[in-house]
Design a protein around this motif. Structure first.
Motif, PDB file in Angstrom:
ATOM      1  N   ASN A  12      -0.895  -9.213  12.544  1.00  0.00           N
ATOM      2  CA  ASN A  12      -2.287  -8.949  13.041  1.00  0.00           C
ATOM      3  C   ASN A  12      -2.504 -10.005  13.894  1.00  0.00           C
ATOM      4  O   ASN A  12      -3.384 -10.857  13.735  1.00  0.00           O
ATOM      5  CB  ASN A  12      -3.067  -8.791  11.760  1.00  0.00           C
ATOM      6  CG  ASN A  12      -4.531  -8.466  12.425  1.00  0.00           C
ATOM      7  OD1 ASN A  12      -4.751  -8.044  13.407  1.00  0.00           O
ATOM      8  ND2 ASN A  12      -5.528  -8.489  11.488  1.00  0.00           N
ATOM      9  N   ASP A  25      -4.176  -2.215  10.086  1.00  0.00           N
ATOM     10  CA  ASP A  25      -4.170  -1.087   8.827  1.00  0.00           C
ATOM     11  C   ASP A  25      -2.995  -1.317   7.762  1.00  0.00           C
ATOM     12  O   ASP A  25      -3.120  -0.985   6.777  1.00  0.00           O
ATOM     13  CB  ASP A  25      -4.054   0.265   9.462  1.00  0.00           C
ATOM     14  CG  ASP A  25      -5.063   0.765  10.306  1.00  0.00           C
ATOM     15  OD1 ASP A  25      -6.427   0.234   9.938  1.00  0.00           O
ATOM     16  OD2 ASP A  25      -5.064   1.882  10.933  1.00  0.00           O
ATOM     17  N   SER A  26      -1.832  -1.816   8.374  1.00  0.00           N
ATOM     18  CA  SER A  26      -0.827  -2.254   7.316  1.00  0.00           C
ATOM     19  C   SER A  26      -1.016  -3.160   6.446  1.00  0.00           C
ATOM     20  O   SER A  26      -0.245  -3.373   5.645  1.00  0.00           O
ATOM     21  CB  SER A  26       0.496  -2.547   8.298  1.00  0.00           C
ATOM     22  OG  SER A  26       0.351  -3.573   8.851  1.00  0.00           O
ATOM     23  N   TYR A  84       5.717   1.307   9.946  1.00  0.00           N
ATOM     24  CA  TYR A  84       4.460   1.820   9.461  1.00  0.00           C
ATOM     25  C   TYR A  84       4.109   3.084  10.341  1.00  0.00           C
ATOM     26  O   TYR A  84       4.401   3.301  11.384  1.00  0.00           O
ATOM     27  CB  TYR A  84       3.374   0.637   9.877  1.00  0.00           C
ATOM     28  CG  TYR A  84       1.905   1.117   9.448  1.00  0.00           C
ATOM     29  CD1 TYR A  84       1.716   1.121   8.103  1.00  0.00           C
ATOM     30  CD2 TYR A  84       1.098   1.626  10.486  1.00  0.00           C
ATOM     31  CE1 TYR A  84       0.408   1.447   7.501  1.00  0.00           C
ATOM     32  CE2 TYR A  84      -0.096   1.976   9.833  1.00  0.00           C
ATOM     33  CZ  TYR A  84      -0.589   1.763   8.656  1.00  0.00           C
ATOM     34  OH  TYR A  84      -1.690   2.288   8.240  1.00  0.00           O
ATOM     35  N   CYS A  85       3.533   4.027   9.533  1.00  0.00           N
ATOM     36  CA  CYS A  85       3.074   5.260   9.847  1.00  0.00           C
ATOM     37  C   CYS A  85       1.516   5.593   9.563  1.00  0.00           C
ATOM     38  O   CYS A  85       1.107   4.976   8.372  1.00  0.00           O
ATOM     39  CB  CYS A  85       3.790   6.499   9.477  1.00  0.00           C
ATOM     40  SG  CYS A  85       5.505   6.610  10.077  1.00  0.00           S
ATOM     41  N   MET A 133      -2.531  -0.307  14.068  1.00  0.00           N
ATOM     42  CA  MET A 133      -1.496  -0.280  12.957  1.00  0.00           C
ATOM     43  C   MET A 133      -1.144  -1.549  12.349  1.00  0.00           C
ATOM     44  O   MET A 133      -0.998  -1.538  10.962  1.00  0.00           O
ATOM     45  CB  MET A 133      -0.181   0.302  13.717  1.00  0.00           C
ATOM     46  CG  MET A 133      -0.204   1.729  13.792  1.00  0.00           C
ATOM     47  SD  MET A 133       1.296   2.223  14.555  1.00  0.00           S
ATOM     48  CE  MET A 133       1.067   3.804  15.195  1.00  0.00           C
ATOM     49  N   VAL A 135       3.735  -5.396   6.049  1.00  0.00           N
ATOM     50  CA  VAL A 135       4.765  -5.315   7.122  1.00  0.00           C
ATOM     51  C   VAL A 135       4.495  -6.661   7.949  1.00  0.00           C
ATOM     52  O   VAL A 135       3.937  -6.852   8.881  1.00  0.00           O
ATOM     53  CB  VAL A 135       4.452  -4.148   7.945  1.00  0.00           C
ATOM     54  CG1 VAL A 135       5.611  -4.033   8.990  1.00  0.00           C
ATOM     55  CG2 VAL A 135       4.279  -2.630   7.122  1.00  0.00           C
ATOM     56  N   ASP A 189       3.576   2.042  -2.318  1.00  0.00           N
ATOM     57  CA  ASP A 189       2.885   2.363  -1.132  1.00  0.00           C
ATOM     58  C   ASP A 189       4.498   2.711  -0.484  1.00  0.00           C
ATOM     59  O   ASP A 189       4.507   3.216   0.703  1.00  0.00           O
ATOM     60  CB  ASP A 189       2.079   1.508  -0.321  1.00  0.00           C
ATOM     61  CG  ASP A 189       0.714   1.695  -0.751  1.00  0.00           C
ATOM     62  OD1 ASP A 189       0.403   2.477  -1.561  1.00  0.00           O
ATOM     63  OD2 ASP A 189       0.101   0.889  -0.465  1.00  0.00           O
TER      64      ASP A 189
END
Length: 346
Positions: free
Chosen positions: A31, A21-22, A126-127, A18, A26, A230
């Motif tokens: 990361n 991907d974020s 985050y989803c 996640m 966020v 987003d």
């Protein structure tokens, strides 16, 4: 069934995915495996404490499960900037006047400040892509209903930072107009630095004098207080809760900062506690509700069919198992946001 629960060490691999991907959206989901592991460990320690009365150090991380698979995460910081000041720009108006020239001008300025330091902060949201609005709402609201279960751990005021406008290359017009001139770094670079290092570099390098907005390029001016597309769905959920844009903006991309009084938010005002009754067949009038087990340690929350009759909450055996609830125990229940959307927006 969708379930929200505290994060576990075993969730680290999917949390890492996640974080990748974020992207840069966020910053509280860096990361960086070591940083993420540290956040999870901090969260485990916060949940394990039975009685915490506003120390401010606590960080609570939650995950959203869909049939056992983790598909989202969100967090609460009990005190923004507990160890270091929480920086933002305060949007203000200055008056420049000359009686001799008969001139009186009101000028929009931005002042760097740490007024929001110490407020409760919702962060790390985050989803996975393509999740339903129902799933996003459940994850977002779970943080507030956890606060209802452990109200003594959190302060009176709450904030959320929203990501600001970026161009097709993930660059920020606001950052390019101000921050780049002092950092000589691209926006993604400084966001990564902010997520992984001490925030004191902001005070060390950013200008402390007022920023005169009329002197900024039009693109930068237009980005002030705006929200990245987003983040529109999370923004709409928070707005229906009762969050409002304040006169503060993000110091990097100029995105809106939302604030509220904790106890005036929809989920906090509408939640109530009821004794649980487990029934294979629910009484008439059963409807979808948001239900938590109202525990500060082994917290769990779901959206499920239930029936509230004379302060008794009738739930199915499946819901009882998912939330680790038994007959006679106390649950917290709140109505859906969608049911109140028109009233809240009005």
């Amino acid at each position: 069934m969708l379930i929200v629960r505290p994060v576990r060490i075993s969730d680290l691999p999917v949390i890492e995915t996640m974080a990748v991907d974020s992207g840069i959206g966020v910053t509280s989901l860096p990361n960086n495996r070591e940083k993420l592991y540290e956040k999870i460990q901090t969260s485990l320690g916060a949940f394990e404490h039975e009685a915490v009365a506003g120390t401010g150090r606590e960080y609570y991380m939650f995950v959203l499960e869909d049939d056992g698979q983790v598909v989202g995460t969100a967090s609460i910081s009990a005190s923004a900037g507990f160890e270091e000041p929480f920086y933002s720009y305060r949007s203000e108006t200055m008056v420049h006047a000359s009686r001799a020239l008969k001139v009186n001008n009101r000028i929009h300025v931005l002042n760097m400040c740490h007024d929001l330091t110490g407020m409760v902060q919702l962060c790390g949201f985050y989803c996975m892509p393509n999740l339903s609005l129902r799933a996003l709402e459940l994850l977002s609201r779970a943080r507030l209903l956890y606060m209802a279960a452990a109200r003594e751990r959190f302060g009176r005021r709450i904030l959320v930072e929203m990501q600001g406008i970026l161009d097709a290359n993930a660059q920020s017009p606001f950052w390019d107009a101000i921050g780049r001139r002092f950092f000589n770094m691209d926006f993604p670079q400084v966001e990564q630095a902010f997520a992984q290092r001490s925030k004191t570099f902001i005070a060390e390098l950013m200008p402390t004098y007022p920023i005169y907005v009329p002197l900024l390029p039009d693109q930068a001016q237009n980005a002030i207080g705006q929200i990245h597309p987003d983040f529109e769905r999370p923004f709409n959920i928070l707005s229906r809760e009762g969050f409002e844009a304040d006169n503060y903006i993000d110091i990097f991309d100029g995105g809106a900062v939302l604030t509220a009084e904790v106890d005036q938010l929809f989920s906090m005002r509408q939640q109530l506690r009821a004794q649980v009754e487990v029934a294979p067949v629910l009484p008439e009038g059963a409807e979808e509700m948001v239900i938590s087990n109202h525990r500060s340690d082994q917290f769990a929350l779901a959206q499920a069919h239930a029936s509230l009759v004379d302060d008794v909450l009738f739930i199915t055996p499946d819901t009882a198992r998912a939330l680790s609830l038994a007959c006679g125990q106390i649950a917290c229940v709140a109505p859906l946001l969608q049911a109140e959307q028109g009233r809240v927006a009005a």
